[in-house]
Design a protein around this motif. Structure first.
Motif, PDB file in Angstrom:
ATOM      1  N   GLY A  11      38.348  48.292  26.692  1.00 56.53           N
ATOM      2  CA  GLY A  11      38.882  47.091  26.025  1.00 56.53           C
ATOM      3  C   GLY A  11      39.451  46.095  27.011  1.00 56.53           C
ATOM      4  N   GLY A  12      38.728  45.836  28.123  1.00 54.40           N
ATOM      5  CA  GLY A  12      39.064  44.741  29.032  1.00 54.40           C
ATOM      6  C   GLY A  12      38.425  43.465  28.495  1.00 54.40           C
ATOM      7  N   PRO A  13      38.340  42.395  29.307  1.00 58.58           N
ATOM      8  CA  PRO A  13      37.778  41.132  28.823  1.00 58.58           C
ATOM      9  C   PRO A  13      36.346  41.273  28.300  1.00 58.58           C
ATOM     10  N   ALA A  14      35.501  42.074  28.982  1.00 62.82           N
ATOM     11  CA  ALA A  14      34.100  42.198  28.559  1.00 62.82           C
ATOM     12  C   ALA A  14      34.003  42.916  27.218  1.00 62.82           C
ATOM     13  N   ALA A  42      45.658  42.876  39.451  1.00 63.70           N
ATOM     14  CA  ALA A  42      45.431  42.365  40.805  1.00 63.70           C
ATOM     15  C   ALA A  42      45.860  40.910  40.950  1.00 63.70           C
ATOM     16  N   GLU A  44      44.968  38.284  38.773  1.00 66.77           N
ATOM     17  CA  GLU A  44      43.739  37.513  38.545  1.00 66.77           C
ATOM     18  C   GLU A  44      44.028  36.090  38.078  1.00 66.77           C
ATOM     19  N   SER A  45      43.252  35.152  38.622  1.00 69.36           N
ATOM     20  CA  SER A  45      43.352  33.786  38.126  1.00 69.36           C
ATOM     21  C   SER A  45      41.993  33.315  37.632  1.00 69.36           C
ATOM     22  N   GLY A 120      42.299  55.570  23.318  1.00 69.01           N
ATOM     23  CA  GLY A 120      41.735  56.889  23.618  1.00 69.01           C
ATOM     24  C   GLY A 120      40.810  56.802  24.806  1.00 69.01           C
ATOM     25  N   ALA A 150      31.750  49.181  28.710  1.00 67.62           N
ATOM     26  CA  ALA A 150      32.570  48.086  29.250  1.00 67.62           C
ATOM     27  C   ALA A 150      33.732  48.704  30.017  1.00 67.62           C
ATOM     28  N   GLY A 152      34.384  48.843  33.176  1.00 70.05           N
ATOM     29  CA  GLY A 152      34.724  48.313  34.503  1.00 70.05           C
ATOM     30  C   GLY A 152      33.836  48.938  35.574  1.00 70.05           C
ATOM     31  N   ILE A 273      28.161  46.023  30.293  1.00 71.68           N
ATOM     32  CA  ILE A 273      28.594  44.614  30.398  1.00 71.68           C
ATOM     33  C   ILE A 273      29.791  44.517  31.349  1.00 71.68           C
ATOM     34  N   ALA A 291      32.834  38.409  32.964  1.00 74.17           N
ATOM     35  CA  ALA A 291      32.927  39.539  32.026  1.00 74.17           C
ATOM     36  C   ALA A 291      32.926  39.032  30.580  1.00 74.17           C
TER      37      ALA A 291
HETATM   38  C1  FAD Z   1      41.652  42.834  44.048  1.00 74.33           C
HETATM   39  C2  FAD Z   1      40.966  42.136  42.901  1.00 74.33           C
HETATM   40  C3  FAD Z   1      41.252  40.806  42.619  1.00 74.33           C
HETATM   41  C4  FAD Z   1      40.616  40.149  41.570  1.00 74.33           C
HETATM   42  N1  FAD Z   1      40.907  38.827  41.331  1.00 74.33           N
HETATM   43  C5  FAD Z   1      40.277  38.182  40.332  1.00 74.33           C
HETATM   44  C6  FAD Z   1      40.575  36.816  40.047  1.00 74.33           C
HETATM   45  O1  FAD Z   1      41.438  36.177  40.678  1.00 74.33           O
HETATM   46  N2  FAD Z   1      39.918  36.209  39.019  1.00 74.33           N
HETATM   47  C7  FAD Z   1      38.990  36.887  38.277  1.00 74.33           C
HETATM   48  O2  FAD Z   1      38.420  36.288  37.344  1.00 74.33           O
HETATM   49  N3  FAD Z   1      38.680  38.174  38.519  1.00 74.33           N
HETATM   50  C8  FAD Z   1      39.305  38.841  39.523  1.00 74.33           C
HETATM   51  N4  FAD Z   1      39.009  40.155  39.759  1.00 74.33           N
HETATM   52  C9  FAD Z   1      37.956  40.816  38.935  1.00 74.33           C
HETATM   53  C10 FAD Z   1      38.458  41.190  37.528  1.00 74.33           C
HETATM   54  O3  FAD Z   1      39.611  42.018  37.626  1.00 74.33           O
HETATM   55  C11 FAD Z   1      37.331  41.955  36.815  1.00 74.33           C
HETATM   56  O4  FAD Z   1      36.106  41.290  37.035  1.00 74.33           O
HETATM   57  C12 FAD Z   1      37.559  42.045  35.299  1.00 74.33           C
HETATM   58  O5  FAD Z   1      38.746  42.748  35.020  1.00 74.33           O
HETATM   59  C13 FAD Z   1      36.355  42.769  34.658  1.00 74.33           C
HETATM   60  O6  FAD Z   1      36.599  42.946  33.289  1.00 74.33           O
HETATM   61  P1  FAD Z   1      35.885  44.175  32.506  1.00 74.33           P
HETATM   62  O7  FAD Z   1      36.265  44.023  31.085  1.00 74.33           O
HETATM   63  O8  FAD Z   1      34.454  44.255  32.868  1.00 74.33           O
HETATM   64  O9  FAD Z   1      36.530  45.504  33.132  1.00 74.33           O
HETATM   65  P2  FAD Z   1      38.050  45.972  33.231  1.00 74.33           P
HETATM   66  O10 FAD Z   1      38.986  44.819  33.224  1.00 74.33           O
HETATM   67  O11 FAD Z   1      38.082  46.923  34.380  1.00 74.33           O
HETATM   68  O12 FAD Z   1      38.287  46.782  31.868  1.00 74.33           O
HETATM   69  C14 FAD Z   1      37.746  48.059  31.665  1.00 74.33           C
HETATM   70  C15 FAD Z   1      38.619  48.750  30.614  1.00 74.33           C
HETATM   71  O13 FAD Z   1      37.995  49.991  30.236  1.00 74.33           O
HETATM   72  C16 FAD Z   1      38.970  51.019  30.197  1.00 74.33           C
HETATM   73  N5  FAD Z   1      38.244  52.285  30.392  1.00 74.33           N
HETATM   74  C17 FAD Z   1      37.625  52.739  31.514  1.00 74.33           C
HETATM   75  N6  FAD Z   1      37.057  53.939  31.294  1.00 74.33           N
HETATM   76  C18 FAD Z   1      37.310  54.255  29.987  1.00 74.33           C
HETATM   77  C19 FAD Z   1      36.977  55.372  29.159  1.00 74.33           C
HETATM   78  N7  FAD Z   1      36.247  56.390  29.625  1.00 74.33           N
HETATM   79  N8  FAD Z   1      37.400  55.380  27.871  1.00 74.33           N
HETATM   80  C20 FAD Z   1      38.139  54.336  27.371  1.00 74.33           C
HETATM   81  N9  FAD Z   1      38.482  53.241  28.122  1.00 74.33           N
HETATM   82  C21 FAD Z   1      38.066  53.209  29.401  1.00 74.33           C
HETATM   83  C22 FAD Z   1      39.925  50.648  31.352  1.00 74.33           C
HETATM   84  O14 FAD Z   1      41.191  51.251  31.249  1.00 74.33           O
HETATM   85  C23 FAD Z   1      40.004  49.118  31.167  1.00 74.33           C
HETATM   86  O15 FAD Z   1      40.989  48.749  30.227  1.00 74.33           O
HETATM   87  C24 FAD Z   1      39.651  40.840  40.789  1.00 74.33           C
HETATM   88  C25 FAD Z   1      39.362  42.189  41.055  1.00 74.33           C
HETATM   89  C26 FAD Z   1      40.009  42.839  42.104  1.00 74.33           C
HETATM   90  C27 FAD Z   1      39.690  44.284  42.390  1.00 74.33           C
END
Ligand code: FAD
Length: 347
Positions: A11-14, A42, A44-45, A120, A150, A152, A273, A291
């Protein structure tokens, strides 16, 4: 056993963007998140131009409680501190996110449109005829026709289904949150150094993230890592003056920050995604917006395999555009051509 049309794991942005779009067109969706990322943000902006896309998916409320970003200061290519003022772009301001709040607001939007949002950790996934069964850490089971990864960078669902990650580099971030001196350097600052680059961003809660980006093989051994990080911070020309007192008992946390792509990104009744599908070097500040974009597109594409193939090729285009931008920016730093970090990034 709970039945839905689609289970979105993460449940991240994607994941929230995908669940919101799917629910909006009437699919029964379960969005499951393990809450593991709480507290490990981290700084993020969002770059200028991202706000419109984010509000088109989640509505205006998702932008409340964050901090406007009016520009970035950087010492890159020389030790002089230059500034990029967002006033000079037609795209408007950027935004420094309170990530816990942003993710909570995005999940609330998915819930508002009809998704069932549950806490969960998905521990295993099994194909069962025409459906998937996800088993959670506490034994609960979720059955669905479609499955979305999703999770990450770990891509923990897709990797169980045989997908593999190709990494273009081994970038790693060492991140610490400290108090903000405030008076010395306001806003986000980036500074390149022989072993990589630093960034520091003020958080909406008044503290400041400080991070060193370098390659995994250039990190010091575990025992010296924290001391080495502190002495490298002291050696920066500008960035060290942004942080207040850093207590000696807090250690920087490690986060993978490589540019990497999943192969394949989709298969029979599943897709990946966000960072699970393709993740970028944070220099681009494109992770969150990409994302949301890819998550929302997947939400409109499921269950059409042709539309998902179109999305996969668009993500590959994003990857190539990102690689071109990255070579451009790394190519602007020519001071340390023989240092391994920069040598690897010269064209
Ligand atoms: C050092 C650093 C700096 C960054 N700076 C920026 C920035 O300035 N601007 C920007 O736009 N982006 C930045 N990013 C990138 C940004 O953090 C990611 O691209 C973004 O969070 C991706 O979103 P997502 O939804 O794909 O994954 P995530 O945000 O990683 O969300 C994944 C979610 O899934 C959950 N999850 C994982 N496995 C399971 C499971 N088995 N069961 C249930 N839940 C699970 C996790 O807990 C998490 O909540 C940065 C990244 C890093 C490492």
């Amino acid at each position: 056993m709970t039945d839905s049309d689609v289970v979105v794991v993460g449940g991240g942005p994607a994941g929230s963007a995908c669940a919101a779009e799917l629910s909006g067109v009437g699919h029964a969706v379960t969005l499951v998140d393990d809450g593991r990322r709480l507290g490990s943000w981290a700084g993020e902006s969002l770059p200028p131009g991202a706000i419109d896309l984010i509000t088109s998916v989640f509505g205006e409320d998702v932008l409340e409680g964050h901090r406007r970003a009016y520009g970035v200061r950087s010492a890159w290519g020389s030790s002089d501190l230059g500034s990029t003022d967002f006033m000079s772009t037609p795209l408007g301001d950027g935004l420094i996110l309170d990530r816990a709040r942003f993710d909570e607001q995005a999940r609330a939007q998915a819930r508002c449109r009809g998704a069932s949002v549950i806490a969960g950790r998905v521990q295993s996934v099994e194909a069962d005829g025409d459906s998937w069964t996800c088993t959670l850490h506490d034994g609960r089971r979720l059955r669905s026709a479609w499955l979305v990864d999703a999770t990450g960078r770990s891509a923990s669902v897709a990797s169980r289904l045989g997908a593999r990650r190709a990494r273009a580099d081994r970038l790693m971030a060492q991140v610490l949150t400290a108090s903000d001196r405030g008076d010395a350097i306001a806003g986000t600052i980036i500074e390149s150094v022989p072993e990589g680059w630093w960034y520091s961003t003020p958080l909406p809660d008044g503290r400041r993230v400080i991070a060193l980006l370098t390659d995994t093989d250039l990190l010091s051994a575990d025992a010296d890592r924290s001391a080495r990080w502190r002495s490298a911070l002291e050696a920066t020309v500008h960035l060290h003056s942004a942080a207040g007192e850093i207590s000696s008992d807090v250690e920087p946390s490690l986060h993978r920050a490589d540019t990497s792509v999943l192969h394949p990104m989709a298969g029979e009744r599943w897709c990946a995604i966000g960072d699970a599908a393709a993740a970028w070097d944070p220099l681009s500040s494109q992770g969150v917006v990409s994302a949301v974009l890819v998550g929302a597109r997947a939400g409109r594409a499921i269950p059409d395999p042709a539309a998902l193939r179109g999305l996969e090729s668009d993500v590959h285009l994003l990857v190539s555009e990102h690689a071109a931008l990255q070579s451009h920016f790394y190519g602007l730093e020519r001071r340390w051509p023989d240092e391994p970090f920069w040598h690897r990034r010269q064209i």
